[in-house]
Design a protein around this motif. Structure first.
Motif, PDB file in Angstrom:
ATOM      1  N   ARG A  45      -1.184  -3.657   7.418  1.00 43.86           N
ATOM      2  CA  ARG A  45       0.001  -4.516   7.555  1.00 43.86           C
ATOM      3  C   ARG A  45       1.268  -3.658   7.521  1.00 43.86           C
ATOM      4  O   ARG A  45       2.199  -3.872   8.290  1.00 43.86           O
ATOM      5  CB  ARG A  45       0.007  -5.567   6.446  1.00 43.86           C
ATOM      6  CG  ARG A  45       1.207  -6.455   6.465  1.00 43.86           C
ATOM      7  CD  ARG A  45       1.118  -7.415   7.608  1.00 43.86           C
ATOM      8  NE  ARG A  45       2.355  -8.164   7.688  1.00 43.86           N
ATOM      9  CZ  ARG A  45       2.776  -8.750   8.778  1.00 43.86           C
ATOM     10  NH1 ARG A  45       2.056  -8.724   9.865  1.00 43.86           N
ATOM     11  NH2 ARG A  45       3.901  -9.397   8.786  1.00 43.86           N
ATOM     12  N   ARG A  46       1.299  -2.669   6.621  1.00 46.44           N
ATOM     13  CA  ARG A  46       2.470  -1.791   6.538  1.00 46.44           C
ATOM     14  C   ARG A  46       2.625  -0.968   7.814  1.00 46.44           C
ATOM     15  O   ARG A  46       3.742  -0.749   8.292  1.00 46.44           O
ATOM     16  CB  ARG A  46       2.367  -0.889   5.314  1.00 46.44           C
ATOM     17  CG  ARG A  46       2.519  -1.680   4.007  1.00 46.44           C
ATOM     18  CD  ARG A  46       2.472  -0.787   2.790  1.00 46.44           C
ATOM     19  NE  ARG A  46       1.086  -0.412   2.563  1.00 46.44           N
ATOM     20  CZ  ARG A  46       0.704   0.730   2.031  1.00 46.44           C
ATOM     21  NH1 ARG A  46       1.589   1.638   1.679  1.00 46.44           N
ATOM     22  NH2 ARG A  46      -0.570   0.999   1.849  1.00 46.44           N
ATOM     23  N   LEU A  47       1.508  -0.526   8.394  1.00 47.03           N
ATOM     24  CA  LEU A  47       1.573   0.207   9.660  1.00 47.03           C
ATOM     25  C   LEU A  47       2.107  -0.686  10.776  1.00 47.03           C
ATOM     26  O   LEU A  47       2.902  -0.259  11.610  1.00 47.03           O
ATOM     27  CB  LEU A  47       0.200   0.756  10.030  1.00 47.03           C
ATOM     28  CG  LEU A  47      -0.266   1.952   9.214  1.00 47.03           C
ATOM     29  CD1 LEU A  47      -1.737   2.239   9.485  1.00 47.03           C
ATOM     30  CD2 LEU A  47       0.575   3.172   9.522  1.00 47.03           C
ATOM     31  N   GLY A 102       9.345  -1.965  13.813  1.00 51.06           N
ATOM     32  CA  GLY A 102      10.745  -1.643  13.571  1.00 51.06           C
ATOM     33  C   GLY A 102      11.119  -1.371  12.133  1.00 51.06           C
ATOM     34  O   GLY A 102      12.290  -1.141  11.839  1.00 51.06           O
ATOM     35  N   ALA A 103      10.181  -1.397  11.205  1.00 53.80           N
ATOM     36  CA  ALA A 103      10.481  -1.085   9.806  1.00 53.80           C
ATOM     37  C   ALA A 103      10.495   0.432   9.630  1.00 53.80           C
ATOM     38  O   ALA A 103       9.679   1.008   8.932  1.00 53.80           O
ATOM     39  CB  ALA A 103       9.475  -1.750   8.876  1.00 53.80           C
ATOM     40  N   PHE A 129      -8.647   4.981   4.678  1.00 55.26           N
ATOM     41  CA  PHE A 129      -7.258   4.992   5.093  1.00 55.26           C
ATOM     42  C   PHE A 129      -7.217   4.820   6.601  1.00 55.26           C
ATOM     43  O   PHE A 129      -8.158   5.149   7.309  1.00 55.26           O
ATOM     44  CB  PHE A 129      -6.480   6.221   4.590  1.00 55.26           C
ATOM     45  CG  PHE A 129      -7.033   7.549   4.988  1.00 55.26           C
ATOM     46  CD1 PHE A 129      -6.568   8.197   6.115  1.00 55.26           C
ATOM     47  CD2 PHE A 129      -7.998   8.180   4.212  1.00 55.26           C
ATOM     48  CE1 PHE A 129      -7.059   9.435   6.475  1.00 55.26           C
ATOM     49  CE2 PHE A 129      -8.491   9.419   4.553  1.00 55.26           C
ATOM     50  CZ  PHE A 129      -8.021  10.052   5.692  1.00 55.26           C
ATOM     51  N   VAL A 130      -6.110   4.251   7.080  1.00 54.10           N
ATOM     52  CA  VAL A 130      -5.960   3.892   8.484  1.00 54.10           C
ATOM     53  C   VAL A 130      -4.839   4.734   9.080  1.00 54.10           C
ATOM     54  O   VAL A 130      -3.790   4.913   8.466  1.00 54.10           O
ATOM     55  CB  VAL A 130      -5.635   2.388   8.642  1.00 54.10           C
ATOM     56  CG1 VAL A 130      -5.452   2.016  10.101  1.00 54.10           C
ATOM     57  CG2 VAL A 130      -6.725   1.539   7.995  1.00 54.10           C
ATOM     58  N   PRO A 166      11.244   3.455   3.177  1.00 57.10           N
ATOM     59  CA  PRO A 166      10.603   3.946   1.952  1.00 57.10           C
ATOM     60  C   PRO A 166       9.679   2.932   1.276  1.00 57.10           C
ATOM     61  O   PRO A 166       8.637   3.293   0.739  1.00 57.10           O
ATOM     62  CB  PRO A 166      11.782   4.300   1.041  1.00 57.10           C
ATOM     63  CG  PRO A 166      12.933   4.504   1.959  1.00 57.10           C
ATOM     64  CD  PRO A 166      12.691   3.622   3.145  1.00 57.10           C
ATOM     65  N   GLU A 167      10.041   1.654   1.312  1.00 63.87           N
ATOM     66  CA  GLU A 167       9.221   0.640   0.636  1.00 63.87           C
ATOM     67  C   GLU A 167       7.844   0.448   1.283  1.00 63.87           C
ATOM     68  O   GLU A 167       6.943  -0.131   0.679  1.00 63.87           O
ATOM     69  CB  GLU A 167       9.955  -0.707   0.534  1.00 63.87           C
ATOM     70  CG  GLU A 167      10.342  -1.320   1.850  1.00 63.87           C
ATOM     71  CD  GLU A 167      11.747  -0.938   2.312  1.00 63.87           C
ATOM     72  OE1 GLU A 167      12.279  -1.674   3.148  1.00 63.87           O
ATOM     73  OE2 GLU A 167      12.290   0.082   1.855  1.00 63.87           O
ATOM     74  N   LEU A 168       7.646   0.944   2.497  1.00 63.40           N
ATOM     75  CA  LEU A 168       6.329   0.855   3.132  1.00 63.40           C
ATOM     76  C   LEU A 168       5.352   1.858   2.530  1.00 63.40           C
ATOM     77  O   LEU A 168       4.142   1.713   2.665  1.00 63.40           O
ATOM     78  CB  LEU A 168       6.436   1.068   4.641  1.00 63.40           C
ATOM     79  CG  LEU A 168       7.161  -0.026   5.415  1.00 63.40           C
ATOM     80  CD1 LEU A 168       7.218   0.329   6.897  1.00 63.40           C
ATOM     81  CD2 LEU A 168       6.509  -1.375   5.206  1.00 63.40           C
ATOM     82  N   ASN A 169       5.885   2.900   1.892  1.00 60.10           N
ATOM     83  CA  ASN A 169       5.047   3.919   1.258  1.00 60.10           C
ATOM     84  C   ASN A 169       4.016   4.504   2.233  1.00 60.10           C
ATOM     85  O   ASN A 169       2.844   4.641   1.907  1.00 60.10           O
ATOM     86  CB  ASN A 169       4.355   3.360   0.009  1.00 60.10           C
ATOM     87  CG  ASN A 169       3.825   4.458  -0.876  1.00 60.10           C
ATOM     88  OD1 ASN A 169       4.336   5.568  -0.874  1.00 60.10           O
ATOM     89  ND2 ASN A 169       2.774   4.160  -1.615  1.00 60.10           N
ATOM     90  N   LEU A 170       4.456   4.824   3.438  1.00 57.38           N
ATOM     91  CA  LEU A 170       3.607   5.467   4.443  1.00 57.38           C
ATOM     92  C   LEU A 170       3.920   6.952   4.469  1.00 57.38           C
ATOM     93  O   LEU A 170       5.074   7.350   4.312  1.00 57.38           O
ATOM     94  CB  LEU A 170       3.852   4.864   5.824  1.00 57.38           C
ATOM     95  CG  LEU A 170       3.498   3.400   6.005  1.00 57.38           C
ATOM     96  CD1 LEU A 170       3.915   2.932   7.391  1.00 57.38           C
ATOM     97  CD2 LEU A 170       2.024   3.169   5.784  1.00 57.38           C
TER      98      LEU A 170
END
Length: 155
Positions: free
Chosen positions: A4-6, A12-13, A43-44, A61-65
């Motif tokens: 979901r984060r990806l 656009g995040a 991991f993806v 930053p909040e996505l932590n990717l």
């Protein structure tokens, strides 16, 4: 959930709020015994399109990717069809291991990686017929013939 984060990242995040074209394959790497009670974790990775390779958009930053710049590597591949599900993924990984055991690459799988194998999925989840997937295992390294330089940036 990292997937979901990806998705948010490519929608656009990222720090320049740019949409990034979806690429294939979507790569899921299996890390044995890294989860709770010695279960597998994963991991993806999503490949970035060529135009985003030089200066990749930084995720919010909040996505932590974290970026995962791939170095040169040699990969043994086994292709299979249908949906990639736990039962058939394990069977295909075992078949690839058997094939490698009968090849010049027997006992050359890389132990330097934190994962055992990866699943590459090339189709949208909405495609039901003619699906293409692959099991990938790192073998040997760039010292093998036919393993030229081909750096690829992923997230």
């Amino acid at each position: 959930m990292k997937l979901r984060r990806l998705f948010e990242y490519i929608e656009g995040a990222n720090l320049n709020f740019s949409r990034i074209s979806m690429t294939v394959p979507v790569l899921t790497s299996i890390v044995p015994e890294a989860g709770p009670l010695h279960s597998s974790a994963y991991f993806v990775l999503l490949y970035l399109p060529a135009k985003s390779q030089v200066i990749p958009p930084l995720p919010l930053p909040e996505l932590n990717l974290k970026p995962d710049p791939w170095t040169t590597r040699c990969i043994a591949v086994r292709k299979f069809s249908g949906f990639a599900r736990d039962a058939n993924i394990v069977k295909e990984a075992e078949r690839l291991a058997i094939s490698l055991g009968r090849s010049p690459w027997a006992n050359r799988t890389s132990s330097k990686r934190e994962y055992a194998y990866s699943i590459a999925q090339y189709n949208s989840p909405f495609r039901f017929i003619g699906r293409v997937n692959e099991v990938w295992v790192d073998v040997g390294g760039s010292e093998l013939d036919d393993c030229g330089l081909n750096p690829i940036a992923t997230y």
